[in-house]
Enzyme design. Structure first.
Site, PDB file in Angstrom:
ATOM      1  N   CYS A   1      -2.351   0.221   9.173  1.00  0.00           N
ATOM      2  CA  CYS A   1      -1.529  -0.984   9.021  1.00  0.00           C
ATOM      3  C   CYS A   1      -0.133  -0.814   9.591  1.00  0.00           C
ATOM      4  O   CYS A   1       0.819  -0.633   8.840  1.00  0.00           O
ATOM      5  CB  CYS A   1      -1.411  -1.329   7.545  1.00  0.00           C
ATOM      6  SG  CYS A   1      -2.932  -1.918   6.831  1.00  0.00           S
TER       7      CYS A   1
ATOM      8  N   CYS B   1      -9.935  -9.882  22.625  1.00  0.00           N
ATOM      9  CA  CYS B   1      -9.279  -9.078  21.594  1.00  0.00           C
ATOM     10  C   CYS B   1      -8.154  -8.245  22.211  1.00  0.00           C
ATOM     11  O   CYS B   1      -7.566  -7.400  21.540  1.00  0.00           O
ATOM     12  CB  CYS B   1     -10.287  -8.190  20.879  1.00  0.00           C
ATOM     13  SG  CYS B   1     -11.215  -7.146  21.990  1.00  0.00           S
TER      14      CYS B   1
ATOM     15  N   CYS C   1      -0.662   6.201   6.993  1.00  0.00           N
ATOM     16  CA  CYS C   1      -1.995   5.859   7.467  1.00  0.00           C
ATOM     17  C   CYS C   1      -1.879   5.186   8.830  1.00  0.00           C
ATOM     18  O   CYS C   1      -0.934   4.468   9.112  1.00  0.00           O
ATOM     19  CB  CYS C   1      -2.651   4.925   6.454  1.00  0.00           C
ATOM     20  SG  CYS C   1      -4.141   4.128   7.011  1.00  0.00           S
TER      21      CYS C   1
ATOM     22  N   TYR D   1     -21.526 -10.793  26.551  1.00  0.00           N
ATOM     23  CA  TYR D   1     -21.035  -9.823  25.549  1.00  0.00           C
ATOM     24  C   TYR D   1     -21.342 -10.366  24.154  1.00  0.00           C
ATOM     25  O   TYR D   1     -20.458 -10.503  23.319  1.00  0.00           O
ATOM     26  CB  TYR D   1     -19.535  -9.570  25.703  1.00  0.00           C
ATOM     27  CG  TYR D   1     -19.088  -9.300  27.123  1.00  0.00           C
ATOM     28  CD1 TYR D   1     -19.017  -8.002  27.597  1.00  0.00           C
ATOM     29  CD2 TYR D   1     -18.755 -10.343  27.975  1.00  0.00           C
ATOM     30  CE1 TYR D   1     -18.618  -7.747  28.896  1.00  0.00           C
ATOM     31  CE2 TYR D   1     -18.356 -10.094  29.280  1.00  0.00           C
ATOM     32  CZ  TYR D   1     -18.282  -8.795  29.737  1.00  0.00           C
ATOM     33  OH  TYR D   1     -17.884  -8.548  31.009  1.00  0.00           O
TER      34      TYR D   1
ATOM     35  N   GLN E   1     -18.524  -8.834  13.147  1.00  0.00           N
ATOM     36  CA  GLN E   1     -17.088  -9.069  12.991  1.00  0.00           C
ATOM     37  C   GLN E   1     -16.638  -8.673  11.587  1.00  0.00           C
ATOM     38  O   GLN E   1     -17.335  -8.968  10.616  1.00  0.00           O
ATOM     39  CB  GLN E   1     -16.771 -10.549  13.229  1.00  0.00           C
ATOM     40  CG  GLN E   1     -17.076 -11.019  14.640  1.00  0.00           C
ATOM     41  CD  GLN E   1     -16.017 -10.580  15.641  1.00  0.00           C
ATOM     42  OE1 GLN E   1     -15.020  -9.958  15.287  1.00  0.00           O
ATOM     43  NE2 GLN E   1     -16.250 -10.889  16.900  1.00  0.00           N
TER      44      GLN E   1
ATOM     45  N   ASP F   1     -16.877 -12.830  25.527  1.00  0.00           N
ATOM     46  CA  ASP F   1     -16.175 -12.171  24.412  1.00  0.00           C
ATOM     47  C   ASP F   1     -16.232 -10.666  24.644  1.00  0.00           C
ATOM     48  O   ASP F   1     -16.890  -9.941  23.911  1.00  0.00           O
ATOM     49  CB  ASP F   1     -16.854 -12.564  23.086  1.00  0.00           C
ATOM     50  CG  ASP F   1     -16.151 -11.989  21.863  1.00  0.00           C
ATOM     51  OD1 ASP F   1     -15.063 -11.409  22.014  1.00  0.00           O
ATOM     52  OD2 ASP F   1     -16.704 -12.125  20.753  1.00  0.00           O
TER      53      ASP F   1
ATOM     54  N   CYS G   1       0.844  -1.202   0.000  1.00  0.00           N
ATOM     55  CA  CYS G   1       0.000   0.000   0.000  1.00  0.00           C
ATOM     56  C   CYS G   1       0.877   1.248   0.000  1.00  0.00           C
ATOM     57  O   CYS G   1       1.785   1.373   0.809  1.00  0.00           O
ATOM     58  CB  CYS G   1      -0.895   0.008   1.232  1.00  0.00           C
ATOM     59  SG  CYS G   1      -1.784   1.561   1.432  1.00  0.00           S
TER      60      CYS G   1
HETATM   61  N1  SAH Z   1     -19.560 -11.854  20.624  1.00  0.00           N
HETATM   62  C1  SAH Z   1     -19.930 -10.851  19.661  1.00  0.00           C
HETATM   63  C2  SAH Z   1     -19.555  -9.415  20.055  1.00  0.00           C
HETATM   64  C3  SAH Z   1     -18.259  -9.196  20.766  1.00  0.00           C
HETATM   65  S1  SAH Z   1     -17.779  -7.504  20.901  1.00  0.00           S
HETATM   66  C4  SAH Z   1     -19.375 -11.215  18.312  1.00  0.00           C
HETATM   67  O1  SAH Z   1     -18.501 -12.068  18.193  1.00  0.00           O
HETATM   68  O2  SAH Z   1     -19.849 -10.661  17.308  1.00  0.00           O
HETATM   69  C5  SAH Z   1     -18.123  -7.135  22.574  1.00  0.00           C
HETATM   70  C6  SAH Z   1     -19.574  -6.764  22.838  1.00  0.00           C
HETATM   71  O3  SAH Z   1     -19.719  -6.496  24.227  1.00  0.00           O
HETATM   72  C7  SAH Z   1     -20.062  -5.506  22.114  1.00  0.00           C
HETATM   73  O4  SAH Z   1     -21.202  -5.841  21.375  1.00  0.00           O
HETATM   74  C8  SAH Z   1     -20.405  -4.530  23.266  1.00  0.00           C
HETATM   75  O5  SAH Z   1     -21.534  -3.738  22.989  1.00  0.00           O
HETATM   76  C9  SAH Z   1     -20.691  -5.460  24.406  1.00  0.00           C
HETATM   77  N2  SAH Z   1     -20.510  -4.950  25.780  1.00  0.00           N
HETATM   78  C10 SAH Z   1     -19.641  -4.002  26.220  1.00  0.00           C
HETATM   79  N3  SAH Z   1     -19.693  -3.889  27.562  1.00  0.00           N
HETATM   80  C11 SAH Z   1     -20.623  -4.782  28.001  1.00  0.00           C
HETATM   81  C12 SAH Z   1     -21.110  -5.150  29.288  1.00  0.00           C
HETATM   82  N4  SAH Z   1     -20.666  -4.567  30.387  1.00  0.00           N
HETATM   83  N5  SAH Z   1     -22.049  -6.126  29.359  1.00  0.00           N
HETATM   84  C13 SAH Z   1     -22.518  -6.726  28.224  1.00  0.00           C
HETATM   85  N6  SAH Z   1     -22.088  -6.421  26.998  1.00  0.00           N
HETATM   86  C14 SAH Z   1     -21.156  -5.455  26.866  1.00  0.00           C
END
Ligand code: SAH
Length: 461
Positions: A82, A415, A79, A318, A289, A388, A73
């Site tokens: 990356c 993450c 930027c 989450y 995602q 998550d 790139c």
């Molecule tokens: N498991 C999903 C999203 C993961 S991202 C996937 O794989 O697509 C993390 C998520 O946690 C986000 O959607 C965010 O809005 C949510 N989140 C953030 N703080 C939170 C909390 N205290 N309790 C519940 N959800 C929460």
């Protein structure tokens, strides 16, 4: 030794920092040099000094690292996206593995000898993997509208005609919008004054369906004549792949990209995509995602770690739009999902119904509040808990309740390996759980980010 600002130093770069910056030493003094890679010998000028470390600007590559490649790139260096593009992909993967393991040892105090460590799952094609692009729109030095990406840590826009992480169609969409702005004299939004019309161009693509959405984020409803937006919509709908165009209105003076209101300009307002055998409807606002190829691998790992036989009660904390929940629901007795954003839970329920999944139930709220509250109310244990969380990790109240519920297995999808390490330390502290397996998945090639899935199981089972 004393250093001064602008002094030139020569360094061997031996390591990469968490943001992808090169690290080298002079004696015991540590230097961070953006754009330098392990294996490089560099000449750099001193920028900023702290007690035991400093920042220096790369001036000259005296010897190139064997892992250095020419970034494909043209704006890779300026930027903010990356930071690892100049590093050979295999070396990027190694860096990510070391970063995660280093954090688990250092922050988590974990001894990893008994843990099954699987090699990181990389991509066969580590470019063009993103299903979503968001280009900030602004006015270039020449006074013409431009769109691209923010330079690292700033809000100045680096024009980028074709981001190599995104799909090829984005370039034509970007061109089409910019041409329309020039023709009609449509002003780009200006962050300083809060004036102007177009703020962002957001594009999403369902990799399985091929459907694409363009979302125009605007500072207000309309600009000049009503027919102007209509003309742009018609042009966009003619481009290959585009199936819907929406407008999002954001008049707030903030960094948040999307405003609350989205209105339909053409098509269905949503696109479809599939993960495994589950179909999802995605709107402009849905969290989804960004790397569908690796997401499927990530979820497959989470599913295999969950070890489901069809009889289990599972919590997916989450849960976003319920992607993991619905993936697990087919192999479990019952799945409960918890998510803080009401709109995402609406999507989750709709997606469950759409796929004929009746054994998933969703709660809106904070995981650290919903989980203890439900456990108190029903007394129902969980067989498996999947979490998550966002980068900041889990709240302690949430972790404490998980331990009280004593599931056979805990699957942690992370993450951010620093908060993963902190939370694993907490979960493993009372000795009831053992860390069994770790799998890293490279969801974000060319960047410093990496996802990790950790499996813990109860000792007395
Ligand atoms: N498991 C999903 C999203 C993961 S991202 C996937 O794989 O697509 C993390 C998520 O946690 C986000 O959607 C965010 O809005 C949510 N989140 C953030 N703080 C939170 C909390 N205290 N309790 C519940 N959800 C929460």
């Amino acid at each position: 030794m004393d250093y001064r600002k602008n002094q030139l130093i020569e360094l061997d770069i031996t390591d990469l920092g968490s943001e992808g910056e090169g690290i080298g030493r002079t004696g015991a003094f540590l230097w961070f040099v953006k754009g330098a890679l392990p294996g490089d010998r560099v000449r750099a000028s001193v920028m900023k000094l702290k007690k035991s470390y400093g920042y220096a600007r790369l001036q000259e590559l005296l010897r190139k690292s064997p892992d250095r490649v020419a970034p494909p790139c043209p704006v890779a260096a300026s930027c903010g996206g990356c930071s690892l593009q100049a590093l050979r992909y295999e070396a990027q993967l190694k860096f990510k593995e070391q970063k995660v393991l280093g954090n688990l040892r250092r922050i988590g105090g974990l001894e990893l000898s008994g843990v099954q460590l699987h090699p990181i799952i990389g991509m066969e094609q580590p470019f063009r993997y993103r299903n979503k692009a968001q280009f900030p729109v602004g006015t270039g030095r020449d006074g013409r509208p431009t769109a691209g990406f923010y330079a690292g840590r700033t809000h100045s826009i680096i024009p980028c005609e074709d981001c190599l992480l995104g799909v090829e169609e984005n370039a034509e969409i970007r061109r089409c919008v910019l041409r329309w702005m020039e023709e009609g004299g449509v002003p780009a939004y200006d962050e300083q004054s809060g004036k102007g019309f177009l703020r962002h161009i957001l594009v999403r693509k369902g990799f399985q369906s091929g459907e694409m959405m363009v979302c125009l984020v605007t500072n207000g409803e309309c600009c000049g004549e009503n027919s102007a937006l209509q003309l742009l919509t018609e042009r966009l709908m003619e481009l290959p792949g585009v199936t819907t165009v929406v407008q999002n209105i954001n008049t707030e003076r903030s960094n948040v990209i999307l405003g609350k209101k989205t209105q339909l300009l053409a098509g269905a307002g949503v696109i479809r995509d599939r993960i495994g055998s589950t179909e999802f409807l995605i709107s402009a606002q849905s969290f989804y995602q960004v790397n569908p190829v690796q997401t499927e691998r990530l979820y497959a790992t989470a599913l295999s770690y969950a070890g489901l036989s069809g009889r289990e009660t599972v919590w997916d904390l989450y849960c976003g739009i319920g992607t993991i929940s619905l993936f697990l629901a087919r192999s479990a007795r019952k799945v409960y999902g918890v998510e803080i954003i009401p709109q995402a839970i609406e999507d989750a329920r709709r997606n469950a119904a759409r796929n004929g999944i009746t054994n998933a139930e969703f709660f809106v709220g904070k995981a650290e509040e919903v989980l203890p509250c439900q456990y108190e109310k029903t007394g129902e244990r969980a067989d498996v808990i999947v979490v998550d969380p966002p980068r900041k990790g889990c709240d302690e109240q949430c972790l404490a309740t998980m331990l009280r519920m004593a599931p056979e297995r805990i699957v942690y999808v992370s993450c951010d390996s620093a908060t993963l390490a902190r939370d694993l330390k907490y979960l493993l502290a009372d000795g009831c759980y053992t860390l069994r397996e770790l799998q890293m998945v490279d969801m974000f090639p060319q960047t410093v980010h990496v996802e990790t899935v950790a499996l813990m199981s109860r000792k007395n089972t």
